[in-house]
Design an enzyme around this catalytic site. Structure first.
Site, PDB file in Angstrom:
ATOM      1  N   ASP A  13       0.791  -1.240   0.000  1.00 28.49           N
ATOM      2  CA  ASP A  13       0.000   0.000   0.000  1.00 28.49           C
ATOM      3  C   ASP A  13       0.820   1.286   0.000  1.00 28.49           C
ATOM      4  OD1 ASP A  13      -1.891  -1.960   0.261  1.00 28.49           O
ATOM      5  OD2 ASP A  13      -2.722  -1.248   2.146  1.00 28.49           O
ATOM      6  N   LYS A 121      -6.731  -4.918  -2.975  1.00 31.17           N
ATOM      7  CA  LYS A 121      -7.408  -5.490  -1.813  1.00 31.17           C
ATOM      8  C   LYS A 121      -8.406  -4.491  -1.259  1.00 31.17           C
ATOM      9  CE  LYS A 121      -3.831  -4.075   1.548  1.00 31.17           C
ATOM     10  NZ  LYS A 121      -4.642  -3.308   2.511  1.00 31.17           N
ATOM     11  N   CYS A 169      -1.750  -2.554   7.933  1.00 32.45           N
ATOM     12  CA  CYS A 169      -1.697  -3.474   6.800  1.00 32.45           C
ATOM     13  C   CYS A 169      -0.377  -4.240   6.705  1.00 32.45           C
ATOM     14  CB  CYS A 169      -1.976  -2.715   5.508  1.00 32.45           C
ATOM     15  SG  CYS A 169      -3.653  -2.021   5.467  1.00 32.45           S
TER      16      CYS A 169
END
Length: 230
Positions: A13, A121, A169
């Site tokens: 990310d 995701k 994450c």
């Protein structure tokens, strides 16, 4: 698992909305990690994967979708849409990484041409999915990116995790990689946390709870990559 060494890199990310100066959920110093990550991308991993939060506008993690709720301070109980007996409490966030927006893009400084795959995701509006492997539900699972299968298809033995944010994450990625049976390393200099003050406790919990290890970019586990042909 034998002594074979087939490492993979997962860049979690590293997107505009998670980076200063303009990200809606900017992690302090989040942009600073791209230099060492790009150096890692030059190393001989058998697989280099980036992940992206890729949320629909009505995603359950957005405080804006819960009247009266505020980001960062409020939470929501998320119930498995296929099993009402399974639920968990999750922190609410500002709107971020909405599909097709500039904030959802990987930052341009990242050497994305060196990646083998980009996985999206958090695409199911009904569940939070910090981990790039799958959502927290198990009975049944709601969303699975296929990342575990991808790693196995490449006969990966060791997983190195970097990116944002360390306490959400990235941590979840490392936990699930270890749970899937891979030797797992989170590289300290290549992540930043949302809650920086809680990061030391978060690292301890990660190592004690999952078996994943937090290592330095100068550690033997990382230096091994420069000396090992793949």
């Amino acid at each position: 698992m034998n002594d074979e060494f087939r490492p993979a890199l997962i860049v979690v990310d590293l997107q505009e909305d998670f980076c200063p100066p303009n990200g809606s959920l900017a992690v302090q110093e989040g942009r600073d990690i791209v230099g060492p990550i790009n150096k890692l991308l030059d190393l001989p991993f058998v697989l280099k994967v980036a992940t992206k939060d890729w949320h629909p506008p009505n995603h359950i993690s957005f405080a804006a979708n819960h009247p009266g709720k505020q980001p960062f301070v409020d939470s929501v109980t998320i119930v498995n849409p296929d099993n009402a007996a399974e639920s968990y409490v999750s922190r609410l966030w500002p709107v971020h990484c909405v599909q097709g927006t500039a904030g959802a893009e990987l930052i341009p400084e990242l050497a994305a041409a060196k990646l083998d795959r980009v996985l999206e995701k958090g695409t199911d509006a009904r569940v939070e999915m910090y981990s790039p492997f799958y959502d927290p539900f198990a009975s049944p699972r709601v969303s699975d990116s296929g990342l575990a299968g991808l790693l196995r298809d490449h006969a990966v033995t060791d997983v190195y995790v970097v990116g944002l944010a360390g306490d959400y994450c990235v941590k979840s990625c490392a936990e699930d990689a270890a749970r899937e049976g891979f030797r797992t390393y989170l590289i300290e200099e290549c992540t930043r946390a949302v809650d920086a003050g809680s990061w030391p406790a978060c690292k301890r919990a990660l190592e004690e709870g999952s078996g994943a290890r937090v290592v330095s970019i100068t550690s033997p586990e990382v230096l091994r990559l420069t000396a090992t042909p793949v």
